[in-house]
Design a protein around this motif. Structure first.
Motif, PDB file in Angstrom:
ATOM      1  N   LEU A   1       0.865  -1.178   0.000  1.00 49.43           N
ATOM      2  CA  LEU A   1       0.000   0.000   0.000  1.00 49.43           C
ATOM      3  C   LEU A   1       0.901   1.227   0.000  1.00 49.43           C
ATOM      4  N   PHE A   2       1.044   1.836  -1.155  1.00 51.88           N
ATOM      5  CA  PHE A   2       1.951   2.975  -1.303  1.00 51.88           C
ATOM      6  C   PHE A   2       1.220   4.275  -0.983  1.00 51.88           C
ATOM      7  N   ILE A   3       1.809   5.044  -0.093  1.00 51.15           N
ATOM      8  CA  ILE A   3       1.227   6.314   0.337  1.00 51.15           C
ATOM      9  C   ILE A   3       1.868   7.434  -0.474  1.00 51.15           C
ATOM     10  N   GLU A   4       1.072   8.088  -1.298  1.00 42.34           N
ATOM     11  CA  GLU A   4       1.600   9.154  -2.146  1.00 42.34           C
ATOM     12  C   GLU A   4       2.106  10.323  -1.302  1.00 42.34           C
ATOM     13  N   THR A   5       3.099  11.015  -1.839  1.00 45.96           N
ATOM     14  CA  THR A   5       3.740  12.114  -1.112  1.00 45.96           C
ATOM     15  C   THR A   5       2.753  13.189  -0.687  1.00 45.96           C
ATOM     16  N   VAL A   6       1.727  13.430  -1.488  1.00 44.30           N
ATOM     17  CA  VAL A   6       0.757  14.478  -1.172  1.00 44.30           C
ATOM     18  C   VAL A   6       0.048  14.221   0.156  1.00 44.30           C
ATOM     19  N   PHE A   7       0.006  12.973   0.607  1.00 43.17           N
ATOM     20  CA  PHE A   7      -0.677  12.636   1.860  1.00 43.17           C
ATOM     21  C   PHE A   7       0.254  12.679   3.074  1.00 43.17           C
ATOM     22  N   LYS A   8       1.554  12.879   2.828  1.00 41.21           N
ATOM     23  CA  LYS A   8       2.512  12.841   3.922  1.00 41.21           C
ATOM     24  C   LYS A   8       2.791  14.234   4.461  1.00 41.21           C
ATOM     25  N   PRO A   9       2.986  14.379   5.768  1.00 40.77           N
ATOM     26  CA  PRO A   9       2.800  13.346   6.787  1.00 40.77           C
ATOM     27  C   PRO A   9       1.406  13.318   7.405  1.00 40.77           C
ATOM     28  N   GLN A  10       0.679  14.475   7.341  1.00 43.46           N
ATOM     29  CA  GLN A  10      -0.528  14.601   8.151  1.00 43.46           C
ATOM     30  C   GLN A  10      -1.619  13.608   7.800  1.00 43.46           C
TER      31      GLN A  10
END
Length: 330
Positions: free
Chosen positions: A64-73
């Motif tokens: 499950l890859f978390i895109e940079t736009v969602f990091k960190p909050q």
């Protein structure tokens, strides 16, 4: 399995005996974006059920890859969305696909003829700095965690930060120790070299590098140097050789380049450490002949042509990974 005209009968017969395991793909993100569905053939996706069946994949690790736009909050909430997407795909394909959370379950589902899906997270930002989130993810079925992507997070520095010399944080050490206790696979694919050595020092169980290649053959920062590869082998870890063109070499790459990397690892540290970690659906371009997950019979044929024994090929294509999982998954 569709017969490949360019592949010898010996290679096809051998491939039918294999338990093919792929240590890494990003297909769930493509599903979450509405670009694919696991249960139906999709020309734009590298992985779906029809292709997995054609290529003979029996165990697929879904990161499950978390895109940079969602990091960190928003990393935690995005991870929960992706877990929900994964669960929905499992439910919709339950006649051919089952989730694997431990080796007893995985063996049972393989015996039943199912493809087994193992769920993990690519990027420790998902924990939001809270060890309790790791325990909740475990209860939700997460069985591997990539400690970082390329950036620095609460756990460690990623490879893009390696110039700082930073490794594991105090929180990161706690995460590794808790993963050991729970029975989760530690994935070091994107971790800085300092973090890599920190983890090998403190982990009580072998670790995985799910998708990378050999720095000696291709000087990419994501690739492992020879000392790292030998250390993985010595600690009974697993090294998933990737199909990412930039990790294989310069210019146009193909199956022969992947086989060159396999040869290098085999000569350096033996074949027991070698697995496959395609990174399918996480890459826009693929090497020639490695277009999607239908390609695995061609890899079997290439290994046979290069003189690998049937036992070695069975190991590289999946049995090494299954043996590793017996030591690490609860």
């Amino acid at each position: 399995m569709m017969v490949k005209k360019s592949i010898s009968a010996d290679a096809l017969n051998l491939h039918r005996k294999l338990t093919v395991v792929d240590c890494h793909c990003d297909t769930i993100l493509q599903v979450a974006r509405g670009k694919a569905k696991l249960g139906q053939y999709n020309q734009a996706a590298h992985i779906d059920i029809p292709k997995l069946q054609e290529g003979g994949t029996r165990v697929q690790f879904f990161a499950l890859f978390i895109e940079t736009v969602f990091k960190p909050q928003r990393a935690l909430s995005r991870t929960l969305q992706l877990i929900d997407t994964f669960d929905a795909e499992i439910d919709s394909c339950s006649h051919v696909l089952s989730q694997g959370q431990n080796m007893k379950q995985i063996k049972r589902e393989l015996k039943n003829g199912k493809i087994v899906a193992v769920m993990g997270i690519e990027g420790g930002e998902a924990l939001n700095g809270d060890i309790s989130a790791l325990r909740i993810f475990y209860k939700l079925g997460v069985r591997f965690l990539g400690l970082t992507w390329n950036q620095r997070n609460d756990i460690a520095d990623g490879v893009a930060e390696k110039i700082t010399g930073g490794g594991l944080t105090c929180f990161g050490r706690n995460v590794v120790q808790e993963m050991n206790r729970l029975g989760m696979i530690v994935d070091l694919a994107h971790v800085s070299e300092a973090g890599f050595w920190d983890v090998l020092e403190i982990s009580k169980f072998p670790v995985m590098v799910s998708h990378a290649n050999c720095h000696s053959l291709c000087h990419h920062p994501r690739n492992l140097n020879d000392d790292q590869i030998k250390a993985l082998a010595e600690t009974k870890g697993i090294f998933g050789l990737s199909f990412v063109p930039e990790f294989l070499g310069k210019g146009k790459t193909g199956i022969s380049d992947l086989l060159d990397h396999i040869d290098h690892v085999a000569g350096l540290a033996g074949t027991d450490v070698i697995a496959l970690g395609s990174d399918f659906d996480g890459i826009e371009e693929t090497p020639a002949g490695l277009n999607d997950c239908c390609c695995y019979p061609s890899i079997t044929a290439g290994l046979l042509d290069r003189g690998y024994t049937e036992k070695e090929i069975k190991g590289i294509m999946g049995e090494n990974m299954l043996r590793f999982m017996k030591k690490t998954l609860n």
